[in-house]
Design a protein around this motif. Structure first.
Motif, PDB file in Angstrom:
ATOM      1  N   ASP A  10      -5.061  -2.204  -9.301  1.00 37.22           N
ATOM      2  CA  ASP A  10      -4.387  -1.737 -10.719  1.00 37.22           C
ATOM      3  C   ASP A  10      -5.109  -0.731 -11.212  1.00 37.22           C
ATOM      4  O   ASP A  10      -4.580   0.345 -11.698  1.00 37.22           O
ATOM      5  N   GLU A  11      -6.263  -0.843 -11.341  1.00 40.58           N
ATOM      6  CA  GLU A  11      -7.113   0.007 -11.987  1.00 40.58           C
ATOM      7  C   GLU A  11      -7.201   1.625 -11.306  1.00 40.58           C
ATOM      8  O   GLU A  11      -7.139   2.472 -11.827  1.00 40.58           O
ATOM      9  N   ALA A  12      -7.156   1.494 -10.010  1.00 40.61           N
ATOM     10  CA  ALA A  12      -7.029   2.594  -9.090  1.00 40.61           C
ATOM     11  C   ALA A  12      -5.685   3.372  -9.244  1.00 40.61           C
ATOM     12  O   ALA A  12      -5.807   4.465  -9.463  1.00 40.61           O
ATOM     13  N   ASP A  13      -4.570   2.659  -9.392  1.00 44.23           N
ATOM     14  CA  ASP A  13      -3.344   3.100  -9.515  1.00 44.23           C
ATOM     15  C   ASP A  13      -3.215   3.908 -10.877  1.00 44.23           C
ATOM     16  O   ASP A  13      -2.777   4.840 -10.908  1.00 44.23           O
ATOM     17  N   ALA A  14      -3.713   2.992 -11.889  1.00 41.67           N
ATOM     18  CA  ALA A  14      -3.603   3.724 -13.229  1.00 41.67           C
ATOM     19  C   ALA A  14      -4.437   5.010 -13.195  1.00 41.67           C
ATOM     20  O   ALA A  14      -4.029   5.946 -13.831  1.00 41.67           O
ATOM     21  N   ALA A  15      -5.729   5.084 -12.642  1.00 40.53           N
ATOM     22  CA  ALA A  15      -6.702   6.208 -12.627  1.00 40.53           C
ATOM     23  C   ALA A  15      -5.736   7.503 -11.807  1.00 40.53           C
ATOM     24  O   ALA A  15      -5.857   8.736 -12.326  1.00 40.53           O
ATOM     25  N   ILE A  16      -5.064   7.141 -10.860  1.00 41.32           N
ATOM     26  CA  ILE A  16      -4.525   8.369 -10.064  1.00 41.32           C
ATOM     27  C   ILE A  16      -3.269   8.845 -10.931  1.00 41.32           C
ATOM     28  O   ILE A  16      -3.133   9.953 -10.990  1.00 41.32           O
ATOM     29  N   PRO A  68     -14.597   9.761 -15.090  1.00 41.26           N
ATOM     30  CA  PRO A  68     -14.517   8.136 -14.793  1.00 41.26           C
ATOM     31  C   PRO A  68     -13.554   7.895 -13.940  1.00 41.26           C
ATOM     32  O   PRO A  68     -13.622   6.988 -13.097  1.00 41.26           O
ATOM     33  N   LEU A  69     -12.359   8.539 -14.478  1.00 43.90           N
ATOM     34  CA  LEU A  69     -11.229   8.355 -13.394  1.00 43.90           C
ATOM     35  C   LEU A  69     -11.344   8.683 -11.900  1.00 43.90           C
ATOM     36  O   LEU A  69     -10.816   7.964 -11.260  1.00 43.90           O
ATOM     37  N   VAL A  70     -11.952   9.769 -11.939  1.00 42.09           N
ATOM     38  CA  VAL A  70     -12.064  10.439 -10.563  1.00 42.09           C
ATOM     39  C   VAL A  70     -13.022   9.375  -9.858  1.00 42.09           C
ATOM     40  O   VAL A  70     -12.843   9.027  -8.628  1.00 42.09           O
ATOM     41  N   GLU A  71     -14.017   8.832 -10.390  1.00 45.27           N
ATOM     42  CA  GLU A  71     -14.962   7.953  -9.780  1.00 45.27           C
ATOM     43  C   GLU A  71     -14.014   6.861  -9.277  1.00 45.27           C
ATOM     44  O   GLU A  71     -14.382   6.293  -8.129  1.00 45.27           O
ATOM     45  N   VAL A  72     -13.183   6.146  -9.926  1.00 44.94           N
ATOM     46  CA  VAL A  72     -12.575   5.021  -9.705  1.00 44.94           C
ATOM     47  C   VAL A  72     -11.641   5.378  -8.243  1.00 44.94           C
ATOM     48  O   VAL A  72     -11.707   4.579  -7.363  1.00 44.94           O
ATOM     49  N   VAL A  73     -11.009   6.457  -8.230  1.00 42.64           N
ATOM     50  CA  VAL A  73      -9.972   6.970  -7.095  1.00 42.64           C
ATOM     51  C   VAL A  73     -11.031   7.219  -6.189  1.00 42.64           C
ATOM     52  O   VAL A  73     -10.675   6.821  -4.790  1.00 42.64           O
ATOM     53  N   ALA A  74     -11.967   7.759  -6.323  1.00 49.77           N
ATOM     54  CA  ALA A  74     -12.934   8.323  -5.151  1.00 49.77           C
ATOM     55  C   ALA A  74     -13.643   7.215  -4.305  1.00 49.77           C
ATOM     56  O   ALA A  74     -13.900   7.124  -2.973  1.00 49.77           O
ATOM     57  N   THR A 130     -10.680   4.814   2.510  1.00 54.14           N
ATOM     58  CA  THR A 130      -9.835   3.604   3.223  1.00 54.14           C
ATOM     59  C   THR A 130      -8.628   3.358   2.328  1.00 54.14           C
ATOM     60  O   THR A 130      -7.680   2.506   3.140  1.00 54.14           O
ATOM     61  N   GLY A 131      -8.258   3.595   1.460  1.00 53.73           N
ATOM     62  CA  GLY A 131      -7.133   3.056   0.331  1.00 53.73           C
ATOM     63  C   GLY A 131      -7.191   1.555  -0.108  1.00 53.73           C
ATOM     64  O   GLY A 131      -6.394   1.164  -0.814  1.00 53.73           O
ATOM     65  N   GLU A 132      -8.515   1.136   0.213  1.00 63.44           N
ATOM     66  CA  GLU A 132      -8.799  -0.237  -0.363  1.00 63.44           C
ATOM     67  C   GLU A 132      -9.777  -0.173  -1.656  1.00 63.44           C
ATOM     68  O   GLU A 132     -10.561   0.550  -1.729  1.00 63.44           O
ATOM     69  N   SER A 133      -9.277  -1.051  -2.617  1.00 61.12           N
ATOM     70  CA  SER A 133      -9.847  -0.944  -3.890  1.00 61.12           C
ATOM     71  C   SER A 133     -10.359  -2.591  -4.507  1.00 61.12           C
ATOM     72  O   SER A 133      -9.100  -3.343  -3.953  1.00 61.12           O
ATOM     73  N   SER A 134     -11.392  -2.875  -5.033  1.00 64.48           N
ATOM     74  CA  SER A 134     -11.745  -4.165  -5.399  1.00 64.48           C
ATOM     75  C   SER A 134     -10.749  -4.225  -6.738  1.00 64.48           C
ATOM     76  O   SER A 134     -10.458  -5.334  -7.002  1.00 64.48           O
ATOM     77  N   ASP A 135     -10.124  -3.212  -7.530  1.00 68.19           N
ATOM     78  CA  ASP A 135      -9.348  -3.543  -8.410  1.00 68.19           C
ATOM     79  C   ASP A 135      -8.237  -2.458  -8.312  1.00 68.19           C
ATOM     80  O   ASP A 135      -8.082  -1.450  -8.805  1.00 68.19           O
ATOM     81  N   THR A 143       0.845  -1.220  -0.125  1.00 63.50           N
ATOM     82  CA  THR A 143      -0.008   0.210  -0.121  1.00 63.50           C
ATOM     83  C   THR A 143       0.722   1.295  -0.060  1.00 63.50           C
ATOM     84  O   THR A 143       0.760   2.177  -0.549  1.00 63.50           O
ATOM     85  N   ALA A 144       1.974   1.166   0.767  1.00 62.78           N
ATOM     86  CA  ALA A 144       2.962   2.313   0.817  1.00 62.78           C
ATOM     87  C   ALA A 144       3.602   2.653  -0.500  1.00 62.78           C
ATOM     88  O   ALA A 144       3.864   3.876  -0.795  1.00 62.78           O
ATOM     89  N   ALA A 145       3.831   1.691  -1.334  1.00 65.18           N
ATOM     90  CA  ALA A 145       4.492   1.937  -2.581  1.00 65.18           C
ATOM     91  C   ALA A 145       3.581   2.324  -3.691  1.00 65.18           C
ATOM     92  O   ALA A 145       3.897   2.657  -4.704  1.00 65.18           O
ATOM     93  N   SER A 146       2.183   2.111  -3.576  1.00 63.02           N
ATOM     94  CA  SER A 146       1.345   2.132  -4.747  1.00 63.02           C
ATOM     95  C   SER A 146       1.081   3.509  -4.847  1.00 63.02           C
ATOM     96  O   SER A 146       1.083   4.342  -3.988  1.00 63.02           O
ATOM     97  N   PRO A 147       0.912   3.795  -6.186  1.00 62.27           N
ATOM     98  CA  PRO A 147       0.362   5.348  -6.395  1.00 62.27           C
ATOM     99  C   PRO A 147      -0.718   5.810  -5.654  1.00 62.27           C
ATOM    100  O   PRO A 147      -0.803   7.064  -5.182  1.00 62.27           O
ATOM    101  N   LEU A 148      -1.995   4.827  -5.555  1.00 67.70           N
ATOM    102  CA  LEU A 148      -3.013   5.385  -4.913  1.00 67.70           C
ATOM    103  C   LEU A 148      -2.441   5.779  -3.311  1.00 67.70           C
ATOM    104  O   LEU A 148      -3.043   6.968  -2.512  1.00 67.70           O
ATOM    105  N   GLY A 149      -1.716   4.951  -2.607  1.00 73.43           N
ATOM    106  CA  GLY A 149      -1.196   4.945  -0.989  1.00 73.43           C
ATOM    107  C   GLY A 149      -0.493   6.378  -1.186  1.00 73.43           C
ATOM    108  O   GLY A 149      -0.520   7.218  -0.125  1.00 73.43           O
ATOM    109  N   ALA A 150       0.512   6.502  -2.127  1.00 71.54           N
ATOM    110  CA  ALA A 150       1.279   7.896  -2.135  1.00 71.54           C
ATOM    111  C   ALA A 150       0.473   9.060  -2.417  1.00 71.54           C
ATOM    112  O   ALA A 150       0.332  10.182  -1.553  1.00 71.54           O
ATOM    113  N   PHE A 151      -0.992   8.703  -3.169  1.00 69.94           N
ATOM    114  CA  PHE A 151      -1.624  10.103  -3.097  1.00 69.94           C
ATOM    115  C   PHE A 151      -2.498  10.485  -1.849  1.00 69.94           C
ATOM    116  O   PHE A 151      -2.481  11.540  -1.473  1.00 69.94           O
TER     117      PHE A 151
END
Length: 280
Positions: A126-132, A108-114, A119-124, A32-40
């Motif tokens: 990779d999709e969340a990281d790509a969106a951010i 659509p990208l914002v919806e994925v990240v939102a 919580t930082g948890e996503s069902s996908d 999580t710490a290394a992921s783009p979403l976690g960094a965001f």
């Protein structure tokens, strides 16, 4: 975790300078710490406390102060008249005003990240990281910290403002046309908060450690009277209240008002169509 439902107590906790938000600076896993979403999330103002939050919040306020509310309204009206999807309009309008590239392609990208943001948890993941990654690139800011804060404004505006707009449009169908759009929006904010929950960490007490509590922003208000309706906590309260309530309300009102006008005109046009059997 403890649930706090009564609005007076919820407001007290929101305004308590000793209460803190759960931090994103100590992610659960190294992945999580290394992921783009976690960094965001770690770079956003929402998940930090103290002086760090104050500095990031000041930067957010500066970005918002540069936006012209009249231009936001005009952009929202134009997109509504073009039959854009109402829930996508707030993000597109804000993105355009903030200088994002391709603003109408971003919702659509914002919806994925939102969906993963709280919580930082996503069902996908990779999709969340790509969106951010795509959103940060589209922000146009040279400074990495500012890119995060610009995207944060879009992410935090998405679900809340979209829900406010959609619920107000639905409510309008059951209300007389004389009810103002502002009154519709206030009714939704008071009785059906678009953001129903938030969390806080309460400080340790004697014989008790820190306590994580869930605050219900749409719970009962036992202090409400006919003269003083239930308080509105949809935008939060205290130092961590929503940074852009006026922007959100301006955009939402423009979308709802324009939708109501368009509906009225369509209904009027239908009434003018002749229905007699001899109509050619």
């Amino acid at each position: 975790m403890i649930d706090i439902i009564e609005r007076a107590e919820v407001e007290r906790i929101l305004r308590d300078p000793e209460s803190r938000v759960p931090s994103a600076s100590a992610p659960i896993t190294a992945m999580t710490a290394a992921s783009p979403l976690g960094a965001f999330r770690a770079g956003a103002s929402r998940f930090v406390n103290g002086a760090e939050h104050a500095a990031r919040r000041e930067h957010l306020d500066m970005l918002l102060d540069e936006l012209d509310p009249n231009l936001l309204v005009a952009a929202a009206v134009a997109r509504t008249r073009e039959s854009a999807i109402p829930r996508d309009i707030p993000v597109a309008v804000l993105a355009e005003a903030l200088g994002f590239a391709r603003p109408d392609a971003l919702p659509p990208l914002v919806e994925v990240v939102a969906a993963a943001y709280p919580t930082g948890e996503s069902s996908d993941p990779d999709e969340a990281d790509a969106a951010i990654i795509a959103l940060l690139e589209a922000s146009g800011a040279a400074d990495a910290d500012e890119r995060v804060l610009r995207v944060q404004l879009l992410v935090q505006a998405h679900a809340a403002t979209a829900a406010l707009v959609e619920r107000a449009i639905v409510l309008a169908r059951s209300r007389d046309a004389s009810v103002s759009t502002r009154a519709l929006l206030e009714t939704v904010l008071r009785d059906d908060s678009p953001v129903p929950l938030t969390r806080r960490i309460m400080p340790a007490r004697p014989r008790h450690g820190e306590t994580l509590v869930t605050l219900h922003l749409d719970g009962p208000d036992r202090e409400a009277t006919p003269e003083r309706p239930a308080r509105i906590l949809a935008f939060g309260a205290g130092d961590r209240a929503c940074p852009a309530p006026h922007h959100a309300l301006a955009i939402a009102a423009a979308i709802v008002e324009t939708t109501r006008d368009e509906t009225t005109h369509r209904d009027a046009d239908r009434e003018e169509v002749p229905h007699d059997a001899d109509a050619r």
